[in-house]
Design a protein around this motif. Structure first.
Motif, PDB file in Angstrom:
ATOM      1  N   SER A  94      23.120  47.489  33.574  1.00  0.00           N
ATOM      2  CA  SER A  94      24.391  46.768  33.374  1.00  0.00           C
ATOM      3  C   SER A  94      25.559  47.579  33.906  1.00  0.00           C
ATOM      4  O   SER A  94      26.476  47.044  34.535  1.00  0.00           O
ATOM      5  N   ARG A  95      25.504  48.894  33.673  1.00  0.00           N
ATOM      6  CA  ARG A  95      26.577  49.768  34.178  1.00  0.00           C
ATOM      7  C   ARG A  95      26.551  49.814  35.701  1.00  0.00           C
ATOM      8  O   ARG A  95      27.568  49.732  36.366  1.00  0.00           O
ATOM      9  N   GLY A  96      25.341  49.905  36.241  1.00  0.00           N
ATOM     10  CA  GLY A  96      25.203  49.909  37.705  1.00  0.00           C
ATOM     11  C   GLY A  96      25.688  48.599  38.303  1.00  0.00           C
ATOM     12  O   GLY A  96      26.345  48.586  39.356  1.00  0.00           O
ATOM     13  N   ALA A  97      25.417  47.509  37.629  1.00  0.00           N
ATOM     14  CA  ALA A  97      25.869  46.192  38.116  1.00  0.00           C
ATOM     15  C   ALA A  97      27.391  46.101  38.065  1.00  0.00           C
ATOM     16  O   ALA A  97      28.028  45.610  39.004  1.00  0.00           O
ATOM     17  N   ALA A  98      27.981  46.617  37.003  1.00  0.00           N
ATOM     18  CA  ALA A  98      29.454  46.603  36.890  1.00  0.00           C
ATOM     19  C   ALA A  98      30.066  47.429  38.021  1.00  0.00           C
ATOM     20  O   ALA A  98      31.024  47.001  38.680  1.00  0.00           O
ATOM     21  N   GLU A  99      29.493  48.597  38.281  1.00  0.00           N
ATOM     22  CA  GLU A  99      29.997  49.444  39.387  1.00  0.00           C
ATOM     23  C   GLU A  99      29.852  48.730  40.728  1.00  0.00           C
ATOM     24  O   GLU A  99      30.750  48.743  41.561  1.00  0.00           O
ATOM     25  N   PHE A 100      28.726  48.041  40.889  1.00  0.00           N
ATOM     26  CA  PHE A 100      28.474  47.301  42.139  1.00  0.00           C
ATOM     27  C   PHE A 100      29.538  46.210  42.317  1.00  0.00           C
ATOM     28  O   PHE A 100      30.138  46.063  43.382  1.00  0.00           O
ATOM     29  N   ILE A 101      29.791  45.471  41.260  1.00  0.00           N
ATOM     30  CA  ILE A 101      30.755  44.369  41.318  1.00  0.00           C
ATOM     31  C   ILE A 101      32.162  44.897  41.618  1.00  0.00           C
ATOM     32  O   ILE A 101      32.874  44.356  42.477  1.00  0.00           O
ATOM     33  N   VAL A 102      32.534  45.995  40.972  1.00  0.00           N
ATOM     34  CA  VAL A 102      33.850  46.601  41.233  1.00  0.00           C
ATOM     35  C   VAL A 102      33.959  47.006  42.700  1.00  0.00           C
ATOM     36  O   VAL A 102      34.973  46.768  43.360  1.00  0.00           O
ATOM     37  N   GLY A 103      32.877  47.554  43.233  1.00  0.00           N
ATOM     38  CA  GLY A 103      32.889  47.974  44.645  1.00  0.00           C
ATOM     39  C   GLY A 103      33.055  46.794  45.583  1.00  0.00           C
ATOM     40  O   GLY A 103      33.867  46.843  46.528  1.00  0.00           O
ATOM     41  N   VAL A 104      32.344  45.711  45.318  1.00  0.00           N
ATOM     42  CA  VAL A 104      32.443  44.513  46.173  1.00  0.00           C
ATOM     43  C   VAL A 104      33.844  43.922  46.059  1.00  0.00           C
ATOM     44  O   VAL A 104      34.462  43.534  47.058  1.00  0.00           O
ATOM     45  N   ALA A 105      34.381  43.909  44.844  1.00  0.00           N
ATOM     46  CA  ALA A 105      35.725  43.346  44.631  1.00  0.00           C
ATOM     47  C   ALA A 105      36.769  44.145  45.403  1.00  0.00           C
ATOM     48  O   ALA A 105      37.627  43.594  46.093  1.00  0.00           O
ATOM     49  N   ARG A 106      36.645  45.459  45.323  1.00  0.00           N
ATOM     50  CA  ARG A 106      37.629  46.335  45.997  1.00  0.00           C
ATOM     51  C   ARG A 106      37.581  46.099  47.517  1.00  0.00           C
ATOM     52  O   ARG A 106      38.591  45.918  48.182  1.00  0.00           O
ATOM     53  N   GLU A 107      36.354  46.005  48.023  1.00  0.00           N
ATOM     54  CA  GLU A 107      36.168  45.827  49.476  1.00  0.00           C
ATOM     55  C   GLU A 107      36.707  44.468  49.931  1.00  0.00           C
ATOM     56  O   GLU A 107      37.377  44.347  50.955  1.00  0.00           O
ATOM     57  N   ALA A 108      36.447  43.444  49.107  1.00  0.00           N
ATOM     58  CA  ALA A 108      36.896  42.084  49.451  1.00  0.00           C
ATOM     59  C   ALA A 108      38.420  42.015  49.498  1.00  0.00           C
ATOM     60  O   ALA A 108      39.001  41.470  50.447  1.00  0.00           O
ATOM     61  N   VAL A 109      39.067  42.557  48.500  1.00  0.00           N
ATOM     62  CA  VAL A 109      40.543  42.496  48.464  1.00  0.00           C
ATOM     63  C   VAL A 109      41.123  43.303  49.620  1.00  0.00           C
ATOM     64  O   VAL A 109      42.043  42.868  50.310  1.00  0.00           O
ATOM     65  N   ALA A 110      40.537  44.486  49.861  1.00  0.00           N
ATOM     66  CA  ALA A 110      41.056  45.326  50.961  1.00  0.00           C
ATOM     67  C   ALA A 110      40.851  44.627  52.304  1.00  0.00           C
ATOM     68  O   ALA A 110      41.709  44.656  53.186  1.00  0.00           O
ATOM     69  N   GLY A 111      39.699  43.969  52.437  1.00  0.00           N
ATOM     70  CA  GLY A 111      39.375  43.388  53.740  1.00  0.00           C
ATOM     71  C   GLY A 111      39.873  41.976  53.941  1.00  0.00           C
ATOM     72  O   GLY A 111      40.200  41.571  55.059  1.00  0.00           O
ATOM     73  N   PRO A 151      23.409  38.932  32.180  1.00  0.00           N
ATOM     74  CA  PRO A 151      24.683  39.496  32.640  1.00  0.00           C
ATOM     75  C   PRO A 151      25.695  39.799  31.532  1.00  0.00           C
ATOM     76  O   PRO A 151      26.735  40.418  31.805  1.00  0.00           O
ATOM     77  N   ARG A 152      25.404  39.390  30.294  1.00  0.00           N
ATOM     78  CA  ARG A 152      26.410  39.550  29.230  1.00  0.00           C
ATOM     79  C   ARG A 152      26.934  40.982  29.145  1.00  0.00           C
ATOM     80  O   ARG A 152      28.129  41.229  29.142  1.00  0.00           O
ATOM     81  N   ARG A 153      26.038  41.960  29.125  1.00  0.00           N
ATOM     82  CA  ARG A 153      26.458  43.359  28.960  1.00  0.00           C
ATOM     83  C   ARG A 153      27.290  43.824  30.161  1.00  0.00           C
ATOM     84  O   ARG A 153      28.257  44.569  30.016  1.00  0.00           O
ATOM     85  N   THR A 154      26.897  43.350  31.351  1.00  0.00           N
ATOM     86  CA  THR A 154      27.677  43.693  32.551  1.00  0.00           C
ATOM     87  C   THR A 154      29.090  43.145  32.411  1.00  0.00           C
ATOM     88  O   THR A 154      30.071  43.838  32.696  1.00  0.00           O
ATOM     89  N   TYR A 155      29.208  41.909  31.931  1.00  0.00           N
ATOM     90  CA  TYR A 155      30.536  41.305  31.757  1.00  0.00           C
ATOM     91  C   TYR A 155      31.338  42.114  30.722  1.00  0.00           C
ATOM     92  O   TYR A 155      32.524  42.379  30.906  1.00  0.00           O
ATOM     93  N   GLU A 156      30.679  42.492  29.644  1.00  0.00           N
ATOM     94  CA  GLU A 156      31.368  43.274  28.595  1.00  0.00           C
ATOM     95  C   GLU A 156      31.877  44.605  29.162  1.00  0.00           C
ATOM     96  O   GLU A 156      33.000  45.024  28.904  1.00  0.00           O
ATOM     97  N   LEU A 157      31.056  45.233  29.991  1.00  0.00           N
ATOM     98  CA  LEU A 157      31.468  46.526  30.584  1.00  0.00           C
ATOM     99  C   LEU A 157      32.649  46.319  31.537  1.00  0.00           C
ATOM    100  O   LEU A 157      33.593  47.105  31.566  1.00  0.00           O
ATOM    101  N   LEU A 158      32.615  45.234  32.301  1.00  0.00           N
ATOM    102  CA  LEU A 158      33.721  44.967  33.242  1.00  0.00           C
ATOM    103  C   LEU A 158      35.043  44.757  32.513  1.00  0.00           C
ATOM    104  O   LEU A 158      36.114  44.947  33.100  1.00  0.00           O
ATOM    105  N   ALA A 159      34.952  44.378  31.252  1.00  0.00           N
ATOM    106  CA  ALA A 159      36.179  44.141  30.462  1.00  0.00           C
ATOM    107  C   ALA A 159      36.729  45.435  29.866  1.00  0.00           C
ATOM    108  O   ALA A 159      37.846  45.453  29.350  1.00  0.00           O
ATOM    109  N   GLN A 160      35.947  46.514  29.976  1.00  0.00           N
ATOM    110  CA  GLN A 160      36.397  47.797  29.420  1.00  0.00           C
ATOM    111  C   GLN A 160      37.341  48.476  30.427  1.00  0.00           C
ATOM    112  O   GLN A 160      37.140  48.366  31.644  1.00  0.00           O
TER     113      GLN A 160
END
Ligand code: 6PG
Length: 240
Positions: free
Chosen positions: A12-29, A43-52
């Motif tokens: 879940s933590r790895g998925a959150a990091e992955f999503i943050v990376g894709v988001a950053r790249e998308a906005v930059a690009g 995905p619940r735990r991943t969503y919870e981590l993204l909210a932290q």
């Protein structure tokens, strides 16, 4: 690309990091981040981590646009609702503008809801191709993904982007993005956990081509990347 994490929490933590990376790249690009969220429990735990704060503060929510890959045709407050899951675990806790959150809606009918969601997507992606920056998917033990279930007529869909389906084994109507639309995405990520999924993960990834029985095999991005984010239990005996 297949990444295996030790256990559900590190997955879940790895998925959150992955999503943050894709988001950053998308906005930059491209100046914005469009993501279709998956439902189910994984995905619940991943969503919870993204909210932290650690992850939340890494995403440009003002430039993020939230969609869903599928939805059950239930009331918005029904525990089975995929939108309810994501709102409770993530969206109610981050500063994404409400106008940029697009839950699927089966009203006034599933067929009308599918048409309406498709119109929304056509407007959002116009004039370009409907290319989500990220499309998250789960995997059912029977090989379904989103609401693309084994043997369903929607598996043969080649034109529509959104379809209304009936899942007999659950006596449930659903809306789902279709495989042709999913395969336009810039990145598709399956998020799968648990030993119960090991057999189907191996069949989908390494087994013979049989998409009628294993709809997840339909997911082959045309030009985007396909990611499998697994825990060791679901990766099972996969030879990586
Ligand atoms: C849904 C999901 C579905 C889900 C799989 C896995 O609405 O049911 O979109 O495709 O991802 O069934 O669900 P779990 O994560 O609960 O195992």
């Amino acid at each position: 690309m297949i990444r295996v994490f030790e256990d559900p929490e590190t997955l879940s933590r790895g998925a959150a990091e992955f999503i943050v990376g894709v988001a950053r790249e998308a906005v930059a690009g491209r100046g914005r981040f469009s993501v279709a969220l998956s439902g189910g429990g994984t995905p619940r735990r991943t969503y919870e981590l993204l909210a932290q704060p650690h992850f939340r503060d890494e995403v440009d929510w003002a430039r993020s646009h939230i969609f869903w890959g599928d939805e059950r045709c239930v009331a918005p407050d029904d525990p089975r609702s995929n939108a309810r899951l994501a709102k409770g675990a993530l969206l109610d806790h981050v500063p994404v503008p409400a106008s940029q959150v697009h839950p699927m809606d089966c009203r006034p009918s599933p067929a009308a809801g599918a048409q309406c969601y498709e119109a929304l997507l056509r407007e959002f992606f116009a004039p370009g191709e409907p290319r989500f920056d990220l499309l998250l998917l789960g995997l059912g033990e029977n090989g379904h993904t989103a609401s693309l279930f084994p043997g369903a007529p929607v598996l043969a869909e080649t034109k529509r982007w959104v379809a209304a389906v009936y899942v007999a084994e659950q006596d449930l109507r659903r809306l789902t993005l279709t495989a042709p639309l999913i395969n336009q995405a810039q990145a598709v990520a399956f998020l799968v956990a648990g030993a119960a999924k090991a057999a189907v993960v191996r069949e989908v990834i390494a087994g013979p081509w049989d998409p009628k029985r294993l709809p997840a095999q339909l997911i082959r991005p045309e030009s985007g990347q396909l990611h499998w984010l697994l825990d060791q239990a679901s990766a099972g005996s996969l030879r990586l």
